[in-house]
Design an enzyme around this catalytic site. Structure first.
Site, short mmCIF file in Angstrom:
data_model
loop_
_atom_site.label_atom_id
_atom_site.label_comp_id
_atom_site.label_asym_id
_atom_site.label_seq_id
_atom_site.Cartn_x
_atom_site.Cartn_y
_atom_site.Cartn_z
N CYS A 88 1.06 7.48 -0.62
CA CYS A 88 0.19 6.81 0.36
C CYS A 88 1.02 5.92 1.27
CB CYS A 88 -0.87 6.00 -0.38
SG CYS A 88 -1.87 4.99 0.72
N CYS A 105 -0.34 2.36 1.93
CA CYS A 105 -0.26 1.48 0.76
C CYS A 105 1.15 0.92 0.61
CB CYS A 105 -0.63 2.23 -0.51
SG CYS A 105 -2.08 3.28 -0.38
N ASP A 106 2.15 1.79 0.70
CA ASP A 106 3.50 1.42 0.30
C ASP A 106 4.51 1.37 1.46
OD1 ASP A 106 2.60 1.37 -2.35
OD2 ASP A 106 2.86 3.53 -2.53
#
Lengths: 312, 312
Positions: free
Chosen positions: A135, A138-139
């Site tokens: 993702c 997200c990261d």
């Protein structure tokens, strides 16, 4: 264990499930949505959404929040962090068991979506969360000014590449084919970035690192050469598999890839059981199509439960 | 007559056509939308939309504008006030004739929607625009503090009733059945208004007026009585019929009500010809479902035109 009765239970609070719940609740059905994570589904994972009609450009998290808020305002209940553990769908009363409660419903809509596909190479599992991610939004921010890699050739790969190109110093896209399977608008924008390069006809064979990811082992399908490529993060974007195990075990028909078979009414093979969104065999997996399917499923479930005069 | 070539031509700029154009253009197809009125479709006629997921509450005109703007931003061309006059869809090149130009396209999406159904009673045609209307948001404000009537029992009837209850002194809903076919949330809100009354099991048999509408002739199906009911406006909301005449004459299969038959891919019986939205035989007619169908039609048309590697 508690036992609760509802008219309509929707499994999954992504775009399909939330749209279904909006229509279920507005139709007057007692509607419950069960979601094992937080509401929003994979919409929340999209760095930017430019193709949900009505919003020219909106962050995935913001769109997911709007869908969730809209759903709550209709009076539908959303239970987050409540995972479905068992299903018995064949009877007139549908049984849905979670980690907290056993529910009975008159109809069920399966909108459980899909999960990220893995590369299935050595090092992937060991280095997940230590450089390997599924993702970008997200990261991605963890890798500011670093060299990162995106693996895959679809819309999610190209969208993630675009997003990372604004954060990382260099984004290398690795794709096993010689063309993307993505919207041309996205491809043009991504490939025009100075810090984006694409390695075509290339596969990731192994992921290496000591504690943290340090190299990808790449195989060039044309030259037949293998080399070690230094990189600090690998974002795997090679597609999804449907979350259909429990429905399948309860008798819901799936195709050979595991997607739930639906007709034009979003009906499965079991009366009173519908499916919508990424978990189905519908040919298109987009937020807008998930929404349309969720709406149809809810209105059909309404007709199934209430048997109104126009559908006798 | 000019001759112009496009890759994808979409007939109709309502929710389905605009969503299709967003995806057509973003996929890199030269995309043209032809619309005989102004862009927006029947979404523009809705006083208020509370069920397009992502927008808890938005005026129909405002939503239509957002969809249209989004579409224009993708690079799709929208030709307004350009009515389609002829179709020849059977060949590899699809011919679309309008009042201005003859176009050739590789694929066509029919998203021409539907038109308001008439009551077919004496006086209706003569008094149209003089008290008889088919669109609450268009004509409602002309009847501030007057007594008005809404005929019909579906979502559009109840939405129009709600809208008019804030303008007119009294809204009388006439419905030939004993229950609404509308979302319970809408029904509850409308019937809770002090200035709304419902005449169940009642039909409008004639509309009377000298220059301007003055009376409706009502027939009570239970008591079998007929009476004259004084009213200054009648909003007819008894459903729609599909705008499918030209496609039908060009060989596109329709069902017995005239709706275009589609499969799960939005394909019609003619290769390269797709349909989406209210003109189709899909069981649900909502903005969200029209959008989903438009997206699917555009992506399928893309695959038909470009034959990408994943769809050989």
């Amino acid at each position: 264990m508690k036992m609760e009765d509802w008219e309509l239970i929707i499994i999954g609070a992504g775009a399909a499930g939330l749209a279904a719940a909006i229509y279920g609740a507005r139709s007057g059905l007692e509607t419950l949505v069960l979601e094992e994570r937080m509401a929003g589904g994979t919409t929340s994972d999209a760095p930017m959404v430019e193709n949900y009609p009505g919003f020219s450009k909106i962050g995935g998290i913001e769109l997911a929040e709007k869908l969730t808020l809209h759903c709550r305002e209709t009076g539908a209940a959303i239970h987050e962090l409540e995972a479905v553990k068992g299903l018995n769908l064949k009877g007139k009363k549908k049984i849905v068991e979670t980690n907290k409660t056993t529910y009975r419903a008159k109809a069920v809509i399966i909108a459980s979506g899909s999960h990220y596909r893995k590369l299935d190479v050595a090092g992937e599992k060991e280095l997940r969360g230590r450089g390997v991610s599924y993702c970008g939004i997200c990261d991605g921010p963890l890798f500011k000014n670093k060299k990162v890699m995106v693996v895959g050739g679809g819309n999610s790969s190209v969208t993630t590449t675009l997003y990372l190109s604004g954060i990382a110093s260099k984004v290398t896209v690795v794709h096993r084919r010689s063309a993307f399977r993505a919207e041309e608008a996205l491809v043009k924008e991504a490939t025009s970035k100075e810090n984006v390069e694409v390695l075509w006809n290339t596969e990731v064979k192994e992921i290496k690192g000591d504690k943290l990811l340090s190299h990808a082992v790449l195989y060039d399908k044309i030259s037949k050469e293998t080399r070690e490529f230094p990189v600090e993060a690998i974002f795997v974007q090679v597609g999804e598999d449907p979350n259909s195990k429990l429905p399948r075990e309860s008798g819901v028909e799936v195709n050979k890839e595991g997607y739930i078979k639906i007709d034009i009414f979003q009906q499965t093979n079991i009366p009173g059981v519908y499916a919508a969104g990424d978990v189905t065999n519908h040919p298109v997996k987009q937020i807008g199509t998930a929404v349309g399917q969720g709406i149809t499923a809810a209105l059909e479930a309404y007709c199934y439960i209430r048997r109104p005069y126009y559908r006798k």
